[in-house]
Enzyme design. Structure first.
Site, short mmCIF file in Angstrom:
data_model
loop_
_atom_site.label_atom_id
_atom_site.label_comp_id
_atom_site.label_asym_id
_atom_site.label_seq_id
_atom_site.Cartn_x
_atom_site.Cartn_y
_atom_site.Cartn_z
N ASN A 193 4.09 19.98 -23.66
CA ASN A 193 4.71 18.91 -22.86
C ASN A 193 3.61 18.35 -21.97
OD1 ASN A 193 6.13 17.28 -21.14
ND2 ASN A 193 7.66 18.83 -20.58
N ARG A 222 6.65 17.09 -26.82
CA ARG A 222 7.67 16.29 -26.16
C ARG A 222 7.12 14.87 -26.01
NH1 ARG A 222 9.07 15.63 -19.96
NH2 ARG A 222 11.02 14.48 -20.20
N HIS A 247 16.44 12.74 -21.39
CA HIS A 247 16.86 14.15 -21.33
C HIS A 247 17.62 14.56 -22.59
CE1 HIS A 247 16.99 14.11 -16.61
NE2 HIS A 247 15.83 14.58 -17.04
N ARG A 259 14.37 9.29 -7.11
CA ARG A 259 14.83 8.04 -7.74
C ARG A 259 16.22 7.67 -7.25
NH1 ARG A 259 13.80 10.14 -13.71
NH2 ARG A 259 12.32 11.64 -12.91
N GLU A 266 14.52 23.36 -23.00
CA GLU A 266 14.02 22.21 -23.76
C GLU A 266 12.90 22.63 -24.71
OE1 GLU A 266 14.08 20.13 -19.85
OE2 GLU A 266 14.30 18.35 -21.09
#
Ligand code: ADP
Length: 408
Positions: free
Chosen positions: A8, A101, A190, A251, A394
């Site tokens: 990743n 990823r 996601h 965010r 993940e």
């Protein structure tokens, strides 16, 4: 031997895991960071295989080194050195594939994809839609291919799971030609986590995925919620970019787009200022002064009213989405919470679903408050809707999808 290396990659760091896919156990994990800075850092954790009959995996040891790491290619050299020095041996556990990823697959990539030069060009071209992420992901791919030239490399896209969104869910109500010309639509993110969690939840409740209506709340630093019908994503809160939807660490999630016009006109803010404001200086940080949920919780405990407001806004938004997604799905069988906040903050889970008793959702306070590591049920036995905490993984999902792509 089926071992997958999962990568990743960010712009100045990458995380990795070496996973034995016969048992789906992690052999080692690590982080190479501060790439391009005067002094970089490598952290490598070797995971001891559980002794026969022992279920918890013992963390054997973590090794750290500081040294200059000029670029990602050098970073993979540092990673290979870490394996050589601390184990496990890559010669004895050679990766049969490398899974990467990749954040944005646009409308082009809807499944894990073996990386060819053409795929690399496409990932690069999609940087228009994800300028912070795709170039960093690609830097990791290019460097990893040099380090492991003889095995397939596979891209697993955050957006892929949401390719099943119906057009009514992915279309923004703006000028259609302009939207098409600039590929403006909802993509959702996601996806790897939402897929993993919804499949794990179905297995846990012992019912076929295809029969279940599910809602998954992924609440980490970034946060999104997805409605999943029969295993397919039918609605999700992140949009063209990972900015839309829930309140996050830094965010804003949803705002009236006119907020931007107002700030541009009244506060003389440029597009870059506004981008920075909504992506990096909003959310919990904007309201409470900290992006970390634990800090916000501690401040609420101390009676800090800004922190309380941040918590209230965060939960208010979760409830609104829960209600909307139950309506979109026409009911719900399973609701799951995952990621840092979702897995660890009972108060958020309880508050998010507090008003939904009328929809057959009943949380058991004791189960919700109990600490646990694995997947667990937090609804009462009488609750019509099963509510779960599902630790996301993940990396494992990327490794699984990598094998699927390689098997072709
Ligand atoms: P990322 O999106 O970066 O992978 P994580 O899934 O690790 O993030 O989630 C990070 C968030 O989870 C942070 O806001 C952090 O405060 C929160 N978090 C982590 N552990 C706990 C905990 N024990 N209680 C409450 N919040 C937690």
């Amino acid at each position: 031997m089926s071992v997958v290396l999962v990568v990743n990659s960010g712009s100045s760091s990458f995380k990795y895991q070496l996973i034995d896919m016969r048992t789906e156990t992690v052999l080692a994990s690590g982080l190479v960071e501060r790439i391009g800075e005067p002094v970089g850092r490598s952290t490598h954790t070797v995971v001891a295989p559980p002794a026969d009959g022992a279920s918890p995996t013992l963390l054997d040891a973590t090794y750290e080194r500081e040294l200059p790491i000029p670029d990602h290619t050098a970073g993979f050299g540092v990673m290979i050195d870490a394996f050589a020095e601390n184990g496990p041996s890559l010669a004895e556990n050679p990766p049969t594939a490398v899974g990467h990823r990749v954040v944005h697959g646009g409308a082009r990539f809807f499944e894990p994809t073996v990386i060819t030069p053409l795929v690399e060009i496409n990932i690069d071209e999609l940087s228009v839609l994800a300028p912070l992420h795709n170039p960093a992901n690609l830097a990791g791919i290019v460097a990893a291919k040099k380090a492991f030239p003889d095995v397939p490399h596979v891209a697993v896209f955050d957006t892929a799971f949401h390719q099943t969104l119906p057009r009514a869910a992915y279309t923004y109500a703006i000028d259609a030609e302009l939207a098409a010309a600039h590929r403006i639509r909802r993509y959702g993110f996601h996806g790897t986590s939402h897929k993993f969690v919804s499949e794990a939840a179905a297995a846990f409740v012992g019912r076929p995925l295809t029969e279940l209506k599910q809602i998954v709340f992924h609440l980490g630093n970034g946060a999104s919620v997805t409605a999943i019908d029969g295993g397919s994503s039918v609605e999700t809160s992140m949009g063209l970019t990972p900015l839309e939807g829930l309140v996050m660490g830094t965010r804003s999630g949803d705002v009236d787009p006119a907020v931007l016009f107002q700030l541009a006109r009244r506060a003389n803010m440029t597009i870059d200022d506004l981008d920075d404001l909504l992506n990096k200086r909003s959310g919990l940080l904007g309201i409470a002064g900290s992006a970390d949920f634990r800090d916000v919780s501690a401040a609420v405990e101390r009676g800090d009213d800004d922190a309380l407001l941040a918590f209230e806004v965060y939960v208010h938004r979760l409830r609104a989405y829960a209600g909307a997604y139950i309506a979109q799905l026409g009911g719900v069988d399973v609701i799951s919470f995952t990621a840092g906040v979702g897995e660890n903050a009972p108060v958020v889970r309880a508050a998010a679903l507090e008003t939904l008793g009328f929809a057959g959702i009943e949380i058991d306070p004791e189960r919700n408050g109990a600490r646990g590591r694995g997947i667990r049920r937090i609804s009462t036995d009488d609750s019509q809707v099963v509510v779960l905490v599902v630790p996301t993984n993940e990396e494992l999902e990327i490794a699984r999808q990598t094998l699927v792509a390689v098997a072709g």
